[in-house]
Motif scaffolding. Structure first.
Motif, PDB file in Angstrom:
ATOM      1  N   ALA A  89      65.932 128.213 102.490  1.00 52.07           N
ATOM      2  CA  ALA A  89      66.090 127.110 101.538  1.00 52.07           C
ATOM      3  C   ALA A  89      67.492 127.117 100.938  1.00 52.07           C
ATOM      4  O   ALA A  89      68.138 126.064 100.813  1.00 52.07           O
ATOM      5  CB  ALA A  89      65.039 127.215 100.435  1.00 52.07           C
ATOM      6  N   TYR A  90      67.975 128.308 100.578  1.00 52.44           N
ATOM      7  CA  TYR A  90      69.343 128.410 100.052  1.00 52.44           C
ATOM      8  C   TYR A  90      70.371 127.940 101.089  1.00 52.44           C
ATOM      9  O   TYR A  90      71.316 127.206 100.759  1.00 52.44           O
ATOM     10  CB  TYR A  90      69.653 129.855  99.668  1.00 52.44           C
ATOM     11  N   ALA A  91      70.203 128.364 102.330  1.00 55.05           N
ATOM     12  CA  ALA A  91      71.164 128.020 103.385  1.00 55.05           C
ATOM     13  C   ALA A  91      71.196 126.515 103.644  1.00 55.05           C
ATOM     14  O   ALA A  91      72.269 125.899 103.700  1.00 55.05           O
ATOM     15  CB  ALA A  91      70.822 128.772 104.662  1.00 55.05           C
ATOM     16  N   ALA A  92      70.013 125.901 103.779  1.00 48.64           N
ATOM     17  CA  ALA A  92      69.953 124.468 104.039  1.00 48.64           C
ATOM     18  C   ALA A  92      70.524 123.677 102.868  1.00 48.64           C
ATOM     19  O   ALA A  92      71.280 122.710 103.052  1.00 48.64           O
ATOM     20  CB  ALA A  92      68.508 124.049 104.304  1.00 48.64           C
ATOM     21  N   GLY A  93      70.197 124.106 101.648  1.00 42.44           N
ATOM     22  CA  GLY A  93      70.721 123.422 100.473  1.00 42.44           C
ATOM     23  C   GLY A  93      72.227 123.546 100.367  1.00 42.44           C
ATOM     24  O   GLY A  93      72.920 122.577 100.035  1.00 42.44           O
ATOM     25  N   GLY A  94      72.764 124.730 100.684  1.00 40.55           N
ATOM     26  CA  GLY A  94      74.210 124.936 100.620  1.00 40.55           C
ATOM     27  C   GLY A  94      74.966 124.066 101.611  1.00 40.55           C
ATOM     28  O   GLY A  94      76.016 123.498 101.289  1.00 40.55           O
ATOM     29  N   VAL A  95      74.427 123.945 102.822  1.00 36.13           N
ATOM     30  CA  VAL A  95      75.067 123.113 103.847  1.00 36.13           C
ATOM     31  C   VAL A  95      75.112 121.651 103.403  1.00 36.13           C
ATOM     32  O   VAL A  95      76.154 120.983 103.507  1.00 36.13           O
ATOM     33  CB  VAL A  95      74.327 123.248 105.194  1.00 36.13           C
ATOM     34  N   LEU A  96      73.988 121.139 102.903  1.00 42.35           N
ATOM     35  CA  LEU A  96      73.945 119.741 102.463  1.00 42.35           C
ATOM     36  C   LEU A  96      74.856 119.507 101.262  1.00 42.35           C
ATOM     37  O   LEU A  96      75.524 118.473 101.175  1.00 42.35           O
ATOM     38  CB  LEU A  96      72.507 119.350 102.110  1.00 42.35           C
ATOM     39  N   ALA A  97      74.896 120.474 100.346  1.00 42.18           N
ATOM     40  CA  ALA A  97      75.708 120.320  99.135  1.00 42.18           C
ATOM     41  C   ALA A  97      77.190 120.217  99.446  1.00 42.18           C
ATOM     42  O   ALA A  97      77.941 119.521  98.742  1.00 42.18           O
ATOM     43  CB  ALA A  97      75.458 121.504  98.189  1.00 42.18           C
ATOM     44  N   VAL A  98      77.637 120.888 100.494  1.00 40.76           N
ATOM     45  CA  VAL A  98      79.049 120.838 100.878  1.00 40.76           C
ATOM     46  C   VAL A  98      79.332 119.650 101.794  1.00 40.76           C
ATOM     47  O   VAL A  98      80.334 118.946 101.652  1.00 40.76           O
ATOM     48  CB  VAL A  98      79.465 122.156 101.563  1.00 40.76           C
ATOM     49  N   ALA A  99      78.429 119.422 102.735  1.00 37.03           N
ATOM     50  CA  ALA A  99      78.663 118.395 103.753  1.00 37.03           C
ATOM     51  C   ALA A  99      78.695 116.979 103.174  1.00 37.03           C
ATOM     52  O   ALA A  99      79.497 116.142 103.610  1.00 37.03           O
ATOM     53  CB  ALA A  99      77.592 118.488 104.836  1.00 37.03           C
ATOM     54  N   ALA A 132      70.838 115.155  96.680  1.00 35.12           N
ATOM     55  CA  ALA A 132      69.614 115.386  95.914  1.00 35.12           C
ATOM     56  C   ALA A 132      68.718 116.395  96.621  1.00 35.12           C
ATOM     57  O   ALA A 132      68.137 117.278  95.982  1.00 35.12           O
ATOM     58  CB  ALA A 132      68.879 114.062  95.706  1.00 35.12           C
ATOM     59  N   SER A 133      68.621 116.278  97.936  1.00 36.02           N
ATOM     60  CA  SER A 133      67.798 117.214  98.704  1.00 36.02           C
ATOM     61  C   SER A 133      68.363 118.627  98.626  1.00 36.02           C
ATOM     62  O   SER A 133      67.609 119.612  98.576  1.00 36.02           O
ATOM     63  CB  SER A 133      67.706 116.756 100.159  1.00 36.02           C
ATOM     64  N   ALA A 134      69.686 118.748  98.622  1.00 30.27           N
ATOM     65  CA  ALA A 134      70.316 120.062  98.492  1.00 30.27           C
ATOM     66  C   ALA A 134      69.907 120.724  97.185  1.00 30.27           C
ATOM     67  O   ALA A 134      69.585 121.922  97.140  1.00 30.27           O
ATOM     68  CB  ALA A 134      71.837 119.919  98.554  1.00 30.27           C
ATOM     69  N   VAL A 135      69.890 119.946  96.122  1.00 29.26           N
ATOM     70  CA  VAL A 135      69.505 120.488  94.814  1.00 29.26           C
ATOM     71  C   VAL A 135      68.037 120.896  94.811  1.00 29.26           C
ATOM     72  O   VAL A 135      67.672 121.951  94.274  1.00 29.26           O
ATOM     73  CB  VAL A 135      69.780 119.456  93.711  1.00 29.26           C
ATOM     74  N   LEU A 170      58.609 125.895 109.816  1.00 30.84           N
ATOM     75  CA  LEU A 170      59.816 125.845 108.993  1.00 30.84           C
ATOM     76  C   LEU A 170      60.452 124.462 108.922  1.00 30.84           C
ATOM     77  O   LEU A 170      60.797 123.999 107.825  1.00 30.84           O
ATOM     78  CB  LEU A 170      60.820 126.878 109.498  1.00 30.84           C
ATOM     79  N   PRO A 171      60.656 123.755 110.050  1.00 32.51           N
ATOM     80  CA  PRO A 171      61.302 122.429 109.955  1.00 32.51           C
ATOM     81  C   PRO A 171      60.550 121.475 109.036  1.00 32.51           C
ATOM     82  O   PRO A 171      61.154 120.809 108.185  1.00 32.51           O
ATOM     83  CB  PRO A 171      61.309 121.931 111.405  1.00 32.51           C
ATOM     84  N   ALA A 172      59.235 121.414 109.203  1.00 30.16           N
ATOM     85  CA  ALA A 172      58.438 120.521 108.355  1.00 30.16           C
ATOM     86  C   ALA A 172      58.497 120.973 106.902  1.00 30.16           C
ATOM     87  O   ALA A 172      58.544 120.146 105.984  1.00 30.16           O
ATOM     88  CB  ALA A 172      56.990 120.487 108.837  1.00 30.16           C
ATOM     89  N   GLY A 173      58.524 122.273 106.698  1.00 33.79           N
ATOM     90  CA  GLY A 173      58.611 122.803 105.342  1.00 33.79           C
ATOM     91  C   GLY A 173      59.917 122.434 104.665  1.00 33.79           C
ATOM     92  O   GLY A 173      59.952 122.102 103.481  1.00 33.79           O
ATOM     93  N   LEU A 174      61.022 122.490 105.409  1.00 33.96           N
ATOM     94  CA  LEU A 174      62.322 122.111 104.862  1.00 33.96           C
ATOM     95  C   LEU A 174      62.348 120.630 104.476  1.00 33.96           C
ATOM     96  O   LEU A 174      62.902 120.255 103.436  1.00 33.96           O
ATOM     97  CB  LEU A 174      63.434 122.422 105.860  1.00 33.96           C
ATOM     98  N   VAL A 175      61.747 119.806 105.332  1.00 34.23           N
ATOM     99  CA  VAL A 175      61.700 118.371 105.036  1.00 34.23           C
ATOM    100  C   VAL A 175      60.877 118.128 103.777  1.00 34.23           C
ATOM    101  O   VAL A 175      61.273 117.353 102.898  1.00 34.23           O
ATOM    102  CB  VAL A 175      61.119 117.582 106.222  1.00 34.23           C
ATOM    103  N   ARG A 176      59.741 118.798 103.660  1.00 28.17           N
ATOM    104  CA  ARG A 176      58.902 118.643 102.464  1.00 28.17           C
ATOM    105  C   ARG A 176      59.637 119.121 101.219  1.00 28.17           C
ATOM    106  O   ARG A 176      59.540 118.508 100.155  1.00 28.17           O
ATOM    107  CB  ARG A 176      57.598 119.429 102.621  1.00 28.17           C
ATOM    108  N   THR A 177      60.382 120.208 101.343  1.00 29.84           N
ATOM    109  CA  THR A 177      61.128 120.736 100.202  1.00 29.84           C
ATOM    110  C   THR A 177      62.236 119.772  99.790  1.00 29.84           C
ATOM    111  O   THR A 177      62.625 119.721  98.617  1.00 29.84           O
ATOM    112  CB  THR A 177      61.733 122.109 100.540  1.00 29.84           C
ATOM    113  N   ALA A 178      62.737 118.996 100.743  1.00 31.56           N
ATOM    114  CA  ALA A 178      63.765 117.995 100.443  1.00 31.56           C
ATOM    115  C   ALA A 178      63.198 116.779  99.716  1.00 31.56           C
ATOM    116  O   ALA A 178      63.949 115.872  99.358  1.00 31.56           O
ATOM    117  CB  ALA A 178      64.469 117.558 101.726  1.00 31.56           C
ATOM    118  N   ARG A 179      61.882 116.758  99.520  1.00 35.85           N
ATOM    119  CA  ARG A 179      61.199 115.738  98.711  1.00 35.85           C
ATOM    120  C   ARG A 179      61.359 114.310  99.230  1.00 35.85           C
ATOM    121  O   ARG A 179      61.984 113.460  98.562  1.00 35.85           O
ATOM    122  CB  ARG A 179      61.677 115.762  97.261  1.00 35.85           C
TER     123      ARG A 179
END
Length: 303
Positions: free
Chosen positions: A96-106, A60-63, A11-20
């Protein structure tokens, strides 16, 4: 469809890859306005810009995270996008939704605390606009091109807003139309890639099938021409021979024009679907870019 396939890194590596990470090079546009104004020589300004660069990357990663969560089903039908972590099941849609939401607000909140209200507003506006694009605006013909282009323009504006630099009309025109050039070339390349696969076009990006190759070619050629002309007019208007030195800013027109012409080779061939790959992997573009940077630094130092 194949979902839940195990992948290296979990999961961690996947989140980083999804963040492009490869897309983060685009956020270097944050430095554009300060570079144009010669404001990169101050340590304080450089630190401030570093903060803005990180925060814009977070936005950008949040999006990207939220977009991939929404488009997981469609991406599984795409020959390339089906390998994205969310589409292949490495990253659960909820994560993915949770990580994106946190970054979008933070990110905007942090900008308000560390930069200024204008920077926070710009970042918040970028997130809202891009999320509206993911949900709705990407299904509107032409509007989708404008929204993606505006995202690039907001990147180019961010550094200037953070440092209180006035943004000239030439800077905005050049940045905007060069961004439209790359966006239209990307769409054109995607359409060429999916040529003859109408069913896949509809499954992966329904709006893409409503464009024609001729129209997208017209847009990127028009945008390249306007961007080139705007830069030349700006360089001729502002470039001088102060202190008996060469007109470095005027000379910078040569590599700038060459860079657009070189990128147009990839656009015309339909191989500009990943702008970051073109910019980083083509040695000629790298050399031309370095030459332009050197001339512009000389112009900023000797003005």
């Amino acid at each position: 469809m194949e979902v839940g396939r195990p992948a290296d890194g979990g999961l961690p590596a996947g989140l980083v890859r999804t963040a492009r990470p490869r897309q983060w090079v685009k956020n270097g546009l944050v430095l554009a306005a300060p570079f144009a104004a010669g404001r990169l020589l101050s340590v304080r300004d450089s630190v401030q810009l570093g903060v803005v660069l990180v925060l814009f990357t977070a936005c950008a990663s949040a999006v990207y995270l939220i977009n991939d969560a929404r488009d997981a089903e469609a991406d599984r039908a795409h020959p390339v996008k089906r390998e994205r972590p969310v589409a292949r099941g490495q990253v659960p849609v909820g994560a993915a939704y949770a990580a994106g939401g946190v970054l979008a607000v933070a990110a905007p909140v942090t900008a308000a605390l560390t930069c200024n209200a204008d920077t926070a507003g710009l970042l918040a506006g970028y997130v809202v606009m891009q999320l509206a694009y993911c949900v709705w605006l990407k299904h509107m013909l032409v509007v989708d091109l404008v929204i993606v282009t505006t995202g690039f323009l907001m990147r180019a504006m961010a550094g200037g807003v953070a440092l209180g630099i006035g943004l000239s009309r030439w800077f905005l025109i050049t940045s905007g139309f060069c961004a439209l050039f790359m966006v239209a070339a990307k769409r054109y390349s995607e359409l060429v890639l999916m040529s003859g696969k109408e069913s896949e076009v509809g499954a992966t990006r329904a709006l893409l099938g409503e464009y024609t190759a001729g129209y997208l070619r017209f847009v990127w050629q028009l945008a390249a021409g306007v961007g080139m002309l705007a830069y030349c007019l700006w360089a001729m208007e502002t470039g001088g021979t102060a202190s008996g030195l060469l007109p470095w800013r005027q000379l910078s027109m040569i590599p700038f024009i060459l860079s657009l012409l070189r990128y147009a080779v990839f656009a015309d061939a339909g191989s500009a679907g990943a702008p970051e790959d073109v910019l980083l992997r083509d040695r000629a573009l790298v050399v031309i870019g370095l030459a332009w940077g050197a001339l512009y630094v000389l112009a900023a130092v000797n003005r």
